[in-house]
Scaffold this motif. Structure first.
Motif, short mmCIF file in Angstrom:
data_model
loop_
_atom_site.label_atom_id
_atom_site.label_comp_id
_atom_site.label_asym_id
_atom_site.label_seq_id
_atom_site.Cartn_x
_atom_site.Cartn_y
_atom_site.Cartn_z
N PHE A 1 37.23 42.39 76.60
CA PHE A 1 38.06 43.60 76.47
C PHE A 1 37.53 44.69 77.41
O PHE A 1 38.32 45.36 78.11
CB PHE A 1 38.04 44.10 75.03
CG PHE A 1 38.89 45.33 74.81
CD1 PHE A 1 40.22 45.21 74.44
CD2 PHE A 1 38.35 46.59 74.98
CE1 PHE A 1 41.01 46.35 74.26
CE2 PHE A 1 39.13 47.73 74.80
CZ PHE A 1 40.46 47.60 74.43
N ARG B 1 46.64 49.26 80.55
CA ARG B 1 45.25 48.77 80.50
C ARG B 1 44.93 48.22 79.12
O ARG B 1 44.26 47.18 78.98
CB ARG B 1 44.27 49.91 80.84
CG ARG B 1 44.27 50.28 82.31
CD ARG B 1 43.08 51.17 82.65
NE ARG B 1 43.15 52.45 81.98
CZ ARG B 1 42.22 52.94 81.17
NH1 ARG B 1 41.15 52.23 80.91
NH2 ARG B 1 42.35 54.13 80.63
N ALA C 1 44.00 44.31 78.32
CA ALA C 1 42.71 43.94 77.72
C ALA C 1 42.90 43.12 76.44
O ALA C 1 42.21 42.11 76.23
CB ALA C 1 41.91 45.21 77.42
N PHE D 1 38.44 44.14 81.20
CA PHE D 1 39.83 44.40 81.56
C PHE D 1 40.20 45.87 81.36
O PHE D 1 40.99 46.42 82.13
CB PHE D 1 40.77 43.51 80.74
CG PHE D 1 40.84 42.10 81.24
CD1 PHE D 1 41.93 41.67 81.98
CD2 PHE D 1 39.82 41.19 80.99
CE1 PHE D 1 42.01 40.37 82.46
CE2 PHE D 1 39.88 39.89 81.46
CZ PHE D 1 40.97 39.47 82.20
N TYR D 2 39.65 46.50 80.34
CA TYR D 2 40.04 47.89 80.03
C TYR D 2 39.42 48.89 81.00
O TYR D 2 40.03 49.91 81.33
CB TYR D 2 39.64 48.24 78.60
CG TYR D 2 40.19 49.57 78.14
CD1 TYR D 2 41.55 49.70 77.84
CD2 TYR D 2 39.38 50.68 78.00
CE1 TYR D 2 42.08 50.91 77.42
CE2 TYR D 2 39.90 51.90 77.59
CZ TYR D 2 41.25 52.00 77.29
OH TYR D 2 41.77 53.21 76.90
#
Length: 519
Positions: free
Chosen positions: A294, A38, A42, A297-298
């Motif tokens: 970020f 992850r 990100a 995506f994280y």
């Protein structure tokens, strides 16, 4: 709207979702991240999308072109999830073949509302239906929908099409250079199996039913959204669409709708404190956009609420760059999100509903069969078969358990009205996690070249296979008697797995023999 009032709303709502602040923070920031996948995803997204925007700017594109390119790069990096790097590359190449014609249709129909709306609904239905073809169909469907959505977001006209085409192609090329060239960490990892949606035919196929549901829900959102705002109605359609993405059952969709509204509310509160005062200032806005990318995506894999918070703040920052952001616009976004969520709820409740039981049972059955296969592969490896690969089964099991957790989420939600069913669902998840832990331990032992080849392994594996078969075909299963501590690590893991499977029989079946969600 008073910013302090806006922040008091999500605090109360937030306690109703998940297990409260501490549990949610722990799940987001302390959740297991094997191989830092992850984190790497990100960081790579920030790099790929940032470079795409910079390249568009250097190529002389306007702000609208740069925004279009950045969103295209985001979608390419976010939605393309094929199991192999080659598959990801093929899907990425196909994205513009789907997206550019849709972008042209959206721009050409801008001044023809009826034709535009009907085309948008057709894109919604086709995009959801495409999920039947697995990850590639899902990616292409999402890209097609979002291309039409972005055209509404930016009020694209036919005269802008050459620039927008160039921005999309340039950004996809830049993002692909990062993903497949500069930072292709997937080449060093085994292919990650992606579970296919439940099959069937005709209206028995889940993707067919969902395509009809999504089209109906989007139609409601489109009509009511236009009554709320003739300019920003597409927000309502977008909310309906994204609630349907990655959900299968009625319960999953309802929970996702709640979390989308919650994330939007919190994001609007942050927007009032951050995005509105910035008023589109380029440097701090660019920095915060990177933080939002970020965050998307994280957090996507662990918390839809937090992902939606990041998406909402990102949209607010983009509107700030376009010079149209104010508190009234944020209030309108919340209203349109509510309309879209309502459209999704009405659709899954009244249009060809897919019950939570149907989907939950299917994913649990598939997870149990994967346990069976993983045990057999590990036993074969322990018996000296070098071709056996239990590690691949572990990766598959992790993917399937992720789908089980998503399917069971409505049953363990704090707002679920039946405590007994909630306890049963949590017990099932705990026991499945026990199974996964024992499988991981067994596979680790099997990978040791000097691991024991104890003859008792065959009998233990047979008992595990029998337990899985009993769970999947509904026959009686007996909890094994407690055994003394086993010195052989492989046997210890097999005995633990056998007991966890036997204990699963009770929560999976009500006293009357009905499945997990049937009582």
């Amino acid at each position: 709207m008073n910013p302090s009032m806006a922040l008091r709303i999500p605090r109360r709502l937030f306690h109703a979702d998940a297990e409260g602040w501490k549990a949610v923070l722990k799940r987001v920031f302390l959740a297991p991240d094997p191989g830092r996948a992850r984190l790497r995803s990100a960081v790579r997204a920030v790099l790929g999308i940032g470079l795409a925007v910079v390249v568009c700017a250097l190529a002389g594109h306007s702000l609208v072109g740069a925004v279009t390119g950045g969103l295209a790069a985001l979608l390419a990096l976010f939605t393309v999830t094929d199991a192999t790097v080659r598959g990801q590359a093929v899907t990425t190449v196909l994205l513009p073949l789907v997206g550019l014609p849709v972008l042209a249709a959206a721009a050409e129909l801008h001044d023809h509302p009826v034709a535009r709306d009907l085309t948008f609904l057709a894109v919604v239905g086709a995009g959801v239906y495409a999920r039947r073809w697995g990850p590639r169909g899902h990616s292409l469907g999402v890209f097609a929908f979002m291309t039409f959505f972005v055209a509404q977001f930016l009020h694209a006209t036919p005269g802008q099409l050459p620039e927008l085409y160039a921005a999309v192609l340039l950004s996809l090329l830049t993002a692909s250079t990062v993903r497949f060239g500069l930072w292709c960490y997937e080449r060093r990892l085994p292919p990650a199996p992606v579970p296919a949606p439940p099959g069937g035919s005709g209206l028995a196929r889940v993707t067919t039913r969902q395509a009809i549901q999504a089209t109906a829900g989007a139609g409601f959102a489109l009509v009511v959204g236009q009554l709320v705002s003739g300019q920003r109605w597409y927000w309502a359609v977008g909310a309906t669409w994204w609630i349907f993405v990655n959900t299968t059952s009625r319960g999953e969709t309802l929970v996702r709708g709640f979390r989308r509204v919650l994330g939007t509310v919190i994001g609007i509160g942050l927007g009032l404190l951050v995005a509105v005062p910035l008023d589109g200032a380029p440097v701090p806005t660019a920095a915060l956009l990177a933080v939002c990318v970020f965050g998307i995506f994280y957090t996507a894999a662990v918390s839809y609420t937090w992902m939606m918070l990041s998406v909402t703040v990102l949209a607010e920052l983009l509107y700030g760059l376009l010079g149209v952001l104010d508190p009234a616009l944020l209030a309108l976004r919340l209203a349109e999100t509510g309309v879209g969520a309502l459209g999704a709820v009405l659709a899954v409740l009244f249009v060809l509903p897919v019950t939570t039981h149907t989907v939950t049972d299917a994913w649990i059955q598939r997870a149990l069969r994967c346990v069976h296969r993983a045990t057999a592969e590990a036993a074969a490896r322990l018996a000296g078969d070098e071709s056996a690969d239990p590690a691949a089964r572990v990766a598959e099991l992790e993917q399937l358990l992720g789908r089980v957790r998503l399917a069971v989420a409505p049953l363990v939600h704090p707002l679920h009205p039946i405590p007994a069913r909630k306890r049963r669902a949590r017990h099932v998840l705990a026991l499945l996690d026990d199974c996964a832990r024992e499988i991981r331990g067994l596979v680790t032992v099997a990978a040791d070249p000097v691991a024991s080849h104890d003859a008792r392994l065959a009998a233990a594996c047979w008992r595990v296979e029998a337990a899985v078969e009993a769970l999947t075909d509904g026959t009686a299963i007996t909890v094994p008697a407690a055994r003394p501590t086993e010195s052989d690590p492989a046997l210890a893991h097999l005995h633990g797995l056998e007991r966890a499977l036997a204990e699963l029989a009770q929560p999976l079946r009500a006293p009357s023999g009905s499945p997990l969600v049937g009582a």
